[in-house]
Enzyme design. Sequence first.
Site, PDB file in Angstrom:
ATOM      1  N   LYS B 476       0.829  -1.205   0.000  1.00 18.71           N
ATOM      2  CA  LYS B 476       0.000   0.000   0.000  1.00 18.71           C
ATOM      3  C   LYS B 476       0.862   1.253   0.000  1.00 18.71           C
ATOM      4  CE  LYS B 476      -2.797  -3.385   1.402  1.00 18.71           C
ATOM      5  NZ  LYS B 476      -2.397  -4.714   1.873  1.00 18.71           N
ATOM      6  N   HIS B 477       2.030   1.144  -0.631  1.00 22.46           N
ATOM      7  CA  HIS B 477       2.924   2.290  -0.789  1.00 22.46           C
ATOM      8  C   HIS B 477       2.916   2.643  -2.275  1.00 22.46           C
ATOM      9  CE1 HIS B 477       5.181   0.393   2.858  1.00 22.46           C
ATOM     10  NE2 HIS B 477       4.058   0.991   3.216  1.00 22.46           N
ATOM     11  N   ILE B 478       1.992   3.495  -2.658  1.00 22.05           N
ATOM     12  CA  ILE B 478       1.747   3.750  -4.079  1.00 22.05           C
ATOM     13  C   ILE B 478       2.782   4.746  -4.606  1.00 22.05           C
ATOM     14  CG2 ILE B 478       0.065   4.594  -5.754  1.00 22.05           C
ATOM     15  CD1 ILE B 478      -2.083   3.859  -3.558  1.00 22.05           C
TER      16      ILE B 478
END
Lengths: 181, 543
Positions: B476-478
Amino acid sequence: MTRQSKDPNGTLMMSRRGILLGGATLFAGSIAASLCPTLSLAAVDAGMQGQFMKLSNLLIQHQLSPAVGARIAEGATAQYKNLPQMLEAIITIAEKNKATQVEDFFADIPEGELKDFALWVIAAWYSGSSSDKRDATVFTYEEALTFKTTSDILTIPSYGISGPNLWTRPNLPLSAPMPTF
Amino acid sequence: MVTKTSADVVIVGTGVVGVVIAEQLLDAGHSVLMIEAGPRVSRAEVVENWRNAPLGVKGDTSVAYPSRPWAPHPMGNEKGDEAYLQLSGPDSYAQTFIRYAGGSTWHWAGTSWRLTPEDMRLKSLYGVGRDWAFDYDTLEPYYVRTENKLGICGPSDPALQWPRVARSAPYPMPHLPFSPGEERFTEIARTLGYNNIPVAQARNSGMPYDGRPACCANNNCVPVCPVAAKYDAETALHRLEKKGATILVDSVVYKVETNAQNKIEAVHFYDQHKETHRIDGKLFVLACNGLENPKLLLMSKDDRNPNGVANSSDQVGRNMMDHPQLTLTVTTKEPFWSGIGPVVNSGIMETSQGSFRSEHAGAYFRYNNFARNRFVTFAALKKGLVGKALDEEIRRMTACTADIVAAHEVLPDPNNRLTLSDKTDWLGLPKPHIHYDVGEYTRKSAEVYSLPIGKRIAEAMGATDVKISPKFNQSKHIMGGTIMGNDASNSVVDADCRAHDHENLFIPGGGAMASTACGNSTITMVALAIKAGDAIVDQMRGA
């Protein structure tokens, strides 16, 4: 028209007030339920609820909240059509064994519907939910018994049990006594 | 359509990137209007959403943040066409993010690893990926400002700091103490030659900071800190309003309008009643991170910008990145008792660095410190145990299981691409479609490097059982999507996150990152935002 944001503090204050009022109601409900389970929040027949708590206390030798029990009983009523018969059947097995703890009679519950129901009741108390699925009914979070088994060392997530930076401590061995609950 | 002249600067998005830039501009005397697609909610509501979720799904952060019809974000129960993110490719770019006022820092862990100098020079040093448009020394002062702005605690001992280069200023707070399980994990890692060091984290350590209380180990940083001891951008919104910001919520920007000079003239948005509005301004900031920003730019194509706004390079939506992770769930004889203190409190970072990066990715290892009841209770119940045996099994499994996570870097690959799906949302806007493959560089790391290390750690912990994720999960580290570079022909934004194509459009945040490294991206996103903020202030001043 263009809308400006609402100041959330107003909402928060309302929410706090709501929470306080709700908490007071719940607290009163819990007291009432403790004193007299027939006044519990669940719309379950008083006799049925009494039977459900009787069975729960045979299956689980811990202090069980009548308010939580009322919610689980309501869920059981919706899920199990022949609930009264199953309650009676398992209680009869326990009484026949003169059971004082679950280990005294659990093996005598026949495999199948009765055993599955007994395990469901235990799971409901320990997990606070009707199943492990997303659509499960939640009976309780804070009072789920799983958290009681570790209450001497772990917080219930979202509730703090220590002060700022005060969680350094020796680790507990598995041989440490089980919390009383 | 309602047209309204708004403010000097219009910021789309109210997450951490938008918030820090807004405050810089307000402090410099500029008027600011912020537009948020989703709702503004109280912390109490989020906490109650989570507490009221069934135990079996408490690991899904989306249960605390139900999306609104007009501002969909990924929800754990949505699959196939129904899902907001339409996914394809060998790996699943299944992210979570929040379209709420305050953005996704609502549910971040607060982990704040800086990049290293080497992380920013992959092409020069290792012949892979891209170099950044500037070096670490340029970024370092912005890291310091980020650490002070967000309230990031960290160790004062240089031997425990990351990266192992001199800092220009200390952390504003000391690092948080380890739990007993983390202490034991650290001892074990040391026997293998690895240093498990305190993570720099945006969590108040031993003292209040920025009007927020000290962490008291609620062990619920993800999905929400109930007391705001962890920084999240929601905590800044009220302060911004006191400084004069206007914040519109439930307002979904769907078009960026250009004028004859190809400058940005206005943005258009829907409200939750599907009515359209237009807001103009002097300068615009898109602060919707790596998925919503490229989606909006692609949706905004016009005659002057036929591939989408800011997309003359054809790089908008390309180079989608993350930190693909593999989890080793270990069962031990010795109790570690995860769940005392914050949910992520330490990590092994040195494994992210080395000359091997010419061949395969590095990895960072962390000991997940979530209380384990939610993960083990149903497994214990399914064993059919009752009475004392059940109590003891739940207690044993809670104490003696742990998750060790290996988070990998990925390389920017233009084929990892966000496009506009033919599936539409409630407003009729296209959903994002993302094609994703973590790539051989990362897969090889898992095969020859990270999993062998993970297995050695598990063995040293005395693991009697190790279960490894069958596939890469996303962190979830875009990142990527509007990648930064000095060459306008192969990048979207310049070194200040200004669009190459539009002088009054800034697109700061994770989308600009030219490499991922292995550590969480938020601190770098914010450092880039502050750097962009300085450039905006200069530009507004006419410098």
